[in-house]
Design an enzyme around this catalytic site. Structure first.
Site, PDB file in Angstrom:
ATOM      1  N   LYS A 155       7.879  -9.266  13.896  1.00 35.85           N
ATOM      2  CA  LYS A 155       8.721  -8.355  13.107  1.00 35.85           C
ATOM      3  C   LYS A 155       7.984  -7.021  13.043  1.00 35.85           C
ATOM      4  CE  LYS A 155      10.040  -6.465   9.645  1.00 35.85           C
ATOM      5  NZ  LYS A 155      10.066  -4.994   9.702  1.00 35.85           N
TER       6      LYS A 155
ATOM      7  N   GLU B 203      -4.515  -8.278   6.956  1.00 27.29           N
ATOM      8  CA  GLU B 203      -5.342  -7.083   7.163  1.00 27.29           C
ATOM      9  C   GLU B 203      -4.678  -5.967   6.369  1.00 27.29           C
ATOM     10  OE1 GLU B 203      -6.357  -3.841   7.866  1.00 27.29           O
ATOM     11  OE2 GLU B 203      -5.740  -3.931   9.976  1.00 27.29           O
TER      12      GLU B 203
ATOM     13  N   CYS C 281      -6.074   1.832   9.257  1.00 28.20           N
ATOM     14  CA  CYS C 281      -6.659   0.934   8.251  1.00 28.20           C
ATOM     15  C   CYS C 281      -8.163   1.159   8.123  1.00 28.20           C
ATOM     16  CB  CYS C 281      -6.360  -0.509   8.608  1.00 28.20           C
ATOM     17  SG  CYS C 281      -6.655  -0.874  10.335  1.00 28.20           S
TER      18      CYS C 281
ATOM     19  N   GLU D 148      -6.482   3.727  -1.128  1.00 27.31           N
ATOM     20  CA  GLU D 148      -6.175   4.106   0.253  1.00 27.31           C
ATOM     21  C   GLU D 148      -5.042   5.130   0.226  1.00 27.31           C
ATOM     22  OE1 GLU D 148      -4.036   1.379   2.981  1.00 27.31           O
ATOM     23  OE2 GLU D 148      -5.811   1.587   4.250  1.00 27.31           O
TER      24      GLU D 148
HETATM   25  O1  TXE Z   1       3.649  -1.069   4.094  1.00 27.34           O
HETATM   26  P1  TXE Z   1       4.243  -2.539   4.067  1.00 27.34           P
HETATM   27  P2  TXE Z   1       4.353   0.350   4.069  1.00 27.34           P
HETATM   28  C1  TXE Z   1      -0.681   0.733   3.579  1.00 27.34           C
HETATM   29  C2  TXE Z   1      -0.850   2.242   3.499  1.00 27.34           C
HETATM   30  C3  TXE Z   1       0.557   2.709   3.278  1.00 27.34           C
HETATM   31  C4  TXE Z   1       1.114   1.587   2.416  1.00 27.34           C
HETATM   32  C5  TXE Z   1       2.616   1.440   2.417  1.00 27.34           C
HETATM   33  O2  TXE Z   1      -1.671   2.554   2.406  1.00 27.34           O
HETATM   34  O3  TXE Z   1       0.603   3.956   2.629  1.00 27.34           O
HETATM   35  O4  TXE Z   1       0.528   0.424   2.932  1.00 27.34           O
HETATM   36  O5  TXE Z   1       3.108   1.301   3.761  1.00 27.34           O
HETATM   37  C6  TXE Z   1       6.875  -5.463   6.449  1.00 27.34           C
HETATM   38  N1  TXE Z   1       7.961  -9.528   3.496  1.00 27.34           N
HETATM   39  N2  TXE Z   1      -0.624   0.292   4.962  1.00 27.34           N
HETATM   40  O6  TXE Z   1       5.340   0.438   2.973  1.00 27.34           O
HETATM   41  O7  TXE Z   1       5.383  -2.638   3.110  1.00 27.34           O
HETATM   42  C7  TXE Z   1       7.345  -4.097   6.912  1.00 27.34           C
HETATM   43  O8  TXE Z   1       8.655  -4.183   7.433  1.00 27.34           O
HETATM   44  C8  TXE Z   1       7.503  -9.483   4.759  1.00 27.34           C
HETATM   45  C9  TXE Z   1      -1.883  -0.089   5.542  1.00 27.34           C
HETATM   46  O9  TXE Z   1       4.866   0.638   5.415  1.00 27.34           O
HETATM   47  O10 TXE Z   1       3.094  -3.427   3.817  1.00 27.34           O
HETATM   48  C10 TXE Z   1       6.288  -3.762   7.940  1.00 27.34           C
HETATM   49  O11 TXE Z   1       6.603  -4.441   9.136  1.00 27.34           O
HETATM   50  N3  TXE Z   1       7.273  -8.325   5.403  1.00 27.34           N
HETATM   51  C11 TXE Z   1      -1.706  -0.813   6.817  1.00 27.34           C
HETATM   52  C12 TXE Z   1       5.007  -4.348   7.331  1.00 27.34           C
HETATM   53  O12 TXE Z   1       5.445  -5.325   6.388  1.00 27.34           O
HETATM   54  C13 TXE Z   1       7.511  -7.178   4.757  1.00 27.34           C
HETATM   55  C14 TXE Z   1      -0.623  -0.367   7.711  1.00 27.34           C
HETATM   56  C15 TXE Z   1       4.126  -3.344   6.599  1.00 27.34           C
HETATM   57  O13 TXE Z   1       4.836  -2.760   5.544  1.00 27.34           O
HETATM   58  C16 TXE Z   1       7.977  -7.152   3.425  1.00 27.34           C
HETATM   59  C17 TXE Z   1       0.582   0.020   6.992  1.00 27.34           C
HETATM   60  C18 TXE Z   1       8.208  -8.401   2.786  1.00 27.34           C
HETATM   61  N4  TXE Z   1       8.653  -8.486   1.529  1.00 27.34           N
HETATM   62  C19 TXE Z   1       0.536   0.360   5.677  1.00 27.34           C
HETATM   63  N5  TXE Z   1       8.079  -5.865   3.031  1.00 27.34           N
HETATM   64  C20 TXE Z   1      -2.969  -1.143   7.554  1.00 27.34           C
HETATM   65  N6  TXE Z   1      -3.711  -2.124   7.039  1.00 27.34           N
HETATM   66  O14 TXE Z   1      -3.266  -0.602   8.613  1.00 27.34           O
HETATM   67  C21 TXE Z   1       7.705  -5.098   4.062  1.00 27.34           C
HETATM   68  N7  TXE Z   1       7.355  -5.881   5.120  1.00 27.34           N
END
Ligand code: TXE
Length: 480
Positions: free
Chosen positions: A172, A247, A281, A380
């Site tokens: 996904k 992660e 990250c 972060e």
């Molecule tokens: O993250 P999400 P977002 C951090 C970074 C950023 C913040 C928000 O600080 O500003 O997170 O980003 C899927 N069940 N990182 O909102 O929501 C979503 O579709 C299952 C750090 O984009 O965590 C996407 O594929 N899946 C990070 C993935 O989760 C769900 C990289 C990430 O989205 C879901 C990105 C649910 N209920 C953001 N809700 C890193 N570690 O590198 C969302 N998703």
């Protein structure tokens, strides 16, 4: 451009027929639409992966799987430029960074192709009449929930490892950046990956992502994203007693001691926060500098920041736009009211005069006088914002470095060999880099953190161990 899911070796529209818009971060314009998958589409994908697992993939010989993954690696390498251009447009990252990501996904497939036939169990001596050994077996179907910051790389590190371990996969991607992974799925099929072994369902996280995390046909979940969503994914996994690798990002420090090679440290410290506009990250988002060189080094950083140019991805400047208006607003919210807290903006980069009006731009910012407990030093930000903090002694440096809820990566710059070893041991981080940061990508290096940075390790052989189930067999052979 209208994109469909990749399920069971073909493109399929979402059952609902619904589509969601994809925005170009450099311009703010919608340029594609994705299938808005529901539980029904996710269920099709999981069932296809289960069939492929049972039919052939889990029992395929290691050498055959290795050959096939190597063919995948070559196909991805050949398509590198196409994938890089797609990734650059979709995520807003400058083209040369996307080219590095395209090279990395091919390298992950190459690495894991080479690892498949080296994944062995052990024998355990139990005496003359009993021989025990362990078998590493595939888990079954693995779920991969991927964020928007490095779709190609994160797919590479988790999916290549899982396929190598003998699992079939359902992916996904993030709603903001799915395009490159749909093309990758098609390319891997062309390379010979059988139908159903890899499936990609696009859509909203709370809908398609949640449906995948909760699906009872899943045997492992790899998630990269925010701690808040990671918690939801872990809760879903707990319901089904499914192992997870999480992660969840970091607030990673780079420690610069007064005896360091400052010429070598400077560009690396800058790049570690500017790369991908800080949406990494493992971004080096804090620079801790020893007092004796503090003002000089901050001045040199400031000069470098003033020379950084931000603009459209295609213009290949130092920094591209952020992924979305929401992410830009989130980063800006951290930069409001700084004067009230006594925080100083030491230097900022510049916005290119050609940058399109509607893009989601935030120039790099260097901050000083940030109290250690301030949210700028603790949370972060996920944007090009670097926080400089002074320290006196090694103990103070360690306390500052370890003083956040995260623990993903740390960098240390010093020529003192004993201090290098001491700090490698004292820093709370899943990876410590001495006189470098990232070791050039680190496909081979186990990666992951603890605390708010997550659970488990990806990359290298550690990923393979996490993606297999260990079975112990003991055989009695009296009279031997
Ligand atoms: O993250 P999400 P977002 C951090 C970074 C950023 C913040 C928000 O600080 O500003 O997170 O980003 C899927 N069940 N990182 O909102 O929501 C979503 O579709 C299952 C750090 O984009 O965590 C996407 O594929 N899946 C990070 C993935 O989760 C769900 C990289 C990430 O989205 C879901 C990105 C649910 N209920 C953001 N809700 C890193 N570690 O590198 C969302 N998703």
């Amino acid at each position: 451009m209208e994109c469909r899911n990749w399920i069971d070796g073909q493109f399929l529209g979402a059952e609902s027929g619904e589509l969601l818009p994809v925005t170009d971060p450099s311009t703010g314009e919608v340029f594609a639409r994705l299938a808005e998958s529901s539980q029904i589409d996710v269920d099709w994908a999981v069932k296809a992966a289960q069939r492929a697992s049972q039919a052939h993939w889990r029992t395929l010989g290691a050498a055959q799987r290795s050959h096939l993954l190597l063919r995948c690696a070559r196909t991805l390498a050949d398509a590198g430029e196409e994938l890089a251009r797609l990734e650059s447009r979709d995520t807003g990252k400058p083209l040369r960074q996307a080219q590095a990501d395209a090279a990395a996904i091919a390298r992950y497939f190459e690495f894991y192709a080479g690892a498949v036939d080296k994944l062995h169990g052990q024998t355990i001596p139990l005496g003359p009449d009993l021989t025990a050994f362990t078998l590493r077996e595939p888990l079954g179907v693995t779920a991969h929930i991927i964020p928007w910051n490095y779709p190609l790389q994160i797919f590479g590190r988790s999916v290549a490892a899982s396929l190598a371990a003998g699992n079939t996969c359902v992916v996904k991607p993030a709603e903001e950046a799915s395009l490159s992974l749909l093309r990758v799925a098609e390319l891997l099929h062309e390379a010979g990956l059988p139908a159903g072994v890899l499936n990609v369902c696009t859509g909203w996280g709370r809908q398609a992502g949640q449906a995948l995390a909760c699906h009872t046909g899943i045997n492992h979940i790899s998630f990269t994203g925010s701690p808040a969503t990671g918690r939801l994914v872990a809760q879903a996994a707990a319901q089904n007693f499914v192992p997870v690798t999480l992660e969840l990002g970091g607030k990673s420090p780079q420690l610069v001691f007064s005896d360091a090679d400052l010429d070598a440290a400077l560009p690396v410290v800058v790049n570690a926060i500017v790369q991908n506009a800080g949406q990494t990250c493992s971004a080096g988002s804090r620079v801790l500098i020893q007092r004796a060189i503090y003002s000089d080094f901050v001045e040199r950083l400031a000069e470098a920041f003033k020379g950084l140019l931000t603009g459209a991805a295609a213009d290949n400047l130092d920094c591209g736009p952020l992924i979305s208006a929401a992410q830009r607003d989130r980063v800006r919210s951290y930069l409001n009211g700084l004067e009230d807290d006594g925080i100083v903006v030491v230097a900022q980069g510049k916005l290119d005069s050609q940058a399109p009006e509607g893009g989601f731009y935030q120039v790099p910012v260097l901050l000083d006088h940030v109290p250690p407990q301030h949210r700028l030093a603790q949370e972060e930000i996920f944007g090009p914002v670097l926080v400089a903090q002074p320290f006196g002694t090694e103990d103070e440096a360690v306390a500052l470095a370890n003083g956040t809820p995260y623990s993903l990566v740390a960098g240390v710059w010093t020529r003192d060999g004993a201090r290098q070893i001491r700090l490698a041991r004292r820093l709370r981080a899943g990876q410590v880099f001495i006189n470098n940061y990232g070791a050039g990508g680190g496909v081979e290096l186990p990666f992951g953190g603890s605390g708010q940075s997550g659970i488990g390790r990806e990359k290298g052989f550690e990923a393979l161990y996490a993606l297999t189930s260990l079975k112990t067999v003991a055989v009695r052979h009296d009279g031997a």
